[in-house]
Design a protein around this motif. Structure first.
Motif, PDB file in Angstrom:
ATOM      1  N   ASP A   1       0.833  -1.203   0.000  1.00  0.00           N
ATOM      2  CA  ASP A   1       0.000   0.000   0.000  1.00  0.00           C
ATOM      3  C   ASP A   1       0.872   1.258   0.000  1.00  0.00           C
ATOM      4  OD1 ASP A   1      -2.353  -1.487   0.173  1.00  0.00           O
ATOM      5  OD2 ASP A   1      -2.342  -1.459   2.374  1.00  0.00           O
ATOM      6  N   PRO A   2       0.448   2.304  -0.705  1.00  0.00           N
ATOM      7  CA  PRO A   2       1.175   3.572  -0.619  1.00  0.00           C
ATOM      8  C   PRO A   2       1.043   4.148   0.783  1.00  0.00           C
ATOM      9  CG  PRO A   2      -0.895   3.872  -1.794  1.00  0.00           C
ATOM     10  CD  PRO A   2      -0.727   2.396  -1.600  1.00  0.00           C
ATOM     11  N   ALA A   3       2.112   4.730   1.291  1.00  0.00           N
ATOM     12  CA  ALA A   3       2.086   5.329   2.617  1.00  0.00           C
ATOM     13  C   ALA A   3       1.406   6.692   2.575  1.00  0.00           C
ATOM     14  CB  ALA A   3       3.508   5.460   3.169  1.00  0.00           C
ATOM     15  N   TYR A   4       1.000   7.146   3.742  1.00  0.00           N
ATOM     16  CA  TYR A   4       0.286   8.421   3.872  1.00  0.00           C
ATOM     17  C   TYR A   4       1.039   9.566   3.213  1.00  0.00           C
ATOM     18  CZ  TYR A   4      -1.170  12.754   6.162  1.00  0.00           C
ATOM     19  OH  TYR A   4      -1.568  14.043   6.413  1.00  0.00           O
ATOM     20  N   HIS A   5       2.342   9.670   3.459  1.00  0.00           N
ATOM     21  CA  HIS A   5       3.117  10.801   2.946  1.00  0.00           C
ATOM     22  C   HIS A   5       3.034  10.892   1.424  1.00  0.00           C
ATOM     23  CE1 HIS A   5       4.625  10.757   6.984  1.00  0.00           C
ATOM     24  NE2 HIS A   5       5.233   9.605   6.806  1.00  0.00           N
ATOM     25  N   LEU A   6       3.197   9.770   0.768  1.00  0.00           N
ATOM     26  CA  LEU A   6       3.193   9.757  -0.697  1.00  0.00           C
ATOM     27  C   LEU A   6       1.817  10.100  -1.245  1.00  0.00           C
ATOM     28  CD1 LEU A   6       4.721   8.984  -3.376  1.00  0.00           C
ATOM     29  CD2 LEU A   6       3.717   6.717  -3.075  1.00  0.00           C
ATOM     30  N   ALA A   7       0.792   9.392  -0.777  1.00  0.00           N
ATOM     31  CA  ALA A   7      -0.551   9.574  -1.320  1.00  0.00           C
ATOM     32  C   ALA A   7      -1.095  10.962  -1.008  1.00  0.00           C
ATOM     33  CB  ALA A   7      -1.483   8.494  -0.765  1.00  0.00           C
TER      34      ALA A   7
END
Length: 276
Positions: free
Chosen positions: A186-192
Motif C-alpha cells: 500500500d502507498p504510505a500516507y506521505h506519498l498519497a
C-alpha cells in the motif's frame, strides 16, 4: 482557494474529526473557497466499507456537503506507483525489508533513542527489491535536489508566518520515511497525501496539530516532485478529560453514538468548543 477533509475509513469518526471537519468547512467558507472530501483508504488491512459509509452519514448530519465524485485513494494506486517510479529514476528511493523490531534493535545497538530509521537498507538499489519490501525515501539524496530554502506558510495558532524547514529537522527528527508499505504494498500516507493535494489543486491544508511535525517532509516531497506547496493551517486537537488526543479505538466518543443518544449538531459543536 481549495481545501480538503481527508479521513481514513478505519474506524468511526469521533469528536476530534467533527472539530477538524467543521474547521475545514469554516476556513473554506470564510475564504469563499471550496472544501473537498477525500477518502484516504490506503491501509488495506484496516479499512472497512461500513466506516466509509459512516463518514458520509456523519458529515451530512453535521450539515456539511462536498462536490462529487469523492476521490478515493484506493482507486489511484497506479498514480502512486508512477510517482515512486519517478523518484526511483532520480535514485531517491530504496527497498527496505526492516520490521519495526529490526529498527528498534538497530537503534538500541547504536545507543540511539526513538524510531528514526537508522539507514540499514540505505545502500540497497530498487533493481534488487523483493516483492515483500517496502520503499523508503532517501532524505539525504532528496535534499540534494532542493534549490533554495525550504519554506511554507502557516496560518494556524496565531498570526500567519513563514516557517523554514532545516535539513537537520529532516535528517535527525524524521529520517528516511516509508513511501510504500512492506508486505501489503500500500502507498504510505506521505506519498498519497502529497500527490493528491497536488492533483486536486489543494491551496490550503487544514488539519490537526498532530500532523504538524510531518509538514517538513511533505514540503520536501513537494519540492522534489515539483508540486506546489499549499498554505498550512494546523488547528488544535480535541482531547479527553485526561488531556489525551481522541482515537478511533475509543468508540465512546464516536459522532454516531452521540447522534443515536439524541444529540444535535449544535450539541456536538458546543461539546468541542467550535464557534461558527
Amino acid at each position: 482557494m481549495i481545501t480538503r477533509f481527508a479521513p481514513s475509513p478505519t474506524g468511526p469518526l469521533h469528536l476530534g474529526h467533527a472539530y477538524s471537519a467543521l474547521t475545514v468547512w469554516k476556513v473554506a467558507r470564510d475564504m469563499a473557497g471550496t472544501a473537498l472530501l477525500r477518502i484516504e483508504d490506503t491501509d488495506s488491512t484496516r479499512v472497512r466499507p461500513v466506516y466509509e459509509a459512516a463518514i458520509y452519514r456523519d458529515l451530512a448530519w453535521l450539515g456539511l456537503s462536498w462536490p462529487t465524485p469523492v476521490r478515493r485513494q484506493s482507486e489511484h494506486y497506479a498514480q502512486y506507483d508512477a510517482v515512486l517510479a519517478q523518484l526511483a529514476r532520480k535514485d531517491l528511493v530504496y527497498p527496505c525489508g526492516c520490521t519495526r523490531r529490526d529498527i528498534i534493535d538497530a537503534r538500541a545497538s547504536s545507543g540511539a533513542d526513538g524510531m528514526v530509521y537508522p539507514g540499514t537498507c540505505r545502500n540497497r538499489h530498487m533493481k534488487n527489491a523483493k516483492p515483500s519490501d517496502g520503499v523508503r525515501l532517501n532524505i539525504g539524496k532528496a535534499l540534494q535536489h532542493v534549490r533554495g530554502p525550504l519554506t511554507y506558510q502557516e496560518t494556524g495558532a496565531g498570526e500567519a508566518r513563514e516557517v523554514h524547514v532545516t535539513p537537520e529537522q529532516l535528517v535527525h527528527e524524521i529520517g528516511d520515511p516509508i513511501l510504500r508499505r512492506k508486505d501489503s504494498g500500500d502507498p504510505a500516507y506521505h506519498l498519497a497525501c502529497v500527490h493528491d493535494d497536488a492533483t486536486q489543486g489543494i491551496t490550503h491544508v487544514v488539519r490537526g496539530t498532530d500532523l504538524h511535525d510531518l509538514t517538513p517532509l511533505h514540503v520536501l516531497l513537494q519540492h522534489v516532485l515539483e508540486y506546489p506547496t499549499p498554505v498550512y493551517h494546523h488547528h488544535r486537537l480535541v482531547t479527553d478529560d485526561s488531556g489525551k488526543r481522541l482515537a478511533k479505538i475509543d468508540k465512546s466518543k464516536a459522532i454516531a453514538k452521540y447522534r443515536d443518544e439524541g444529540a444535535t449538531p449544535a450539541d456536538i459543536k458546543q461539546m468541542i468548543g467550535f464557534i461558527d
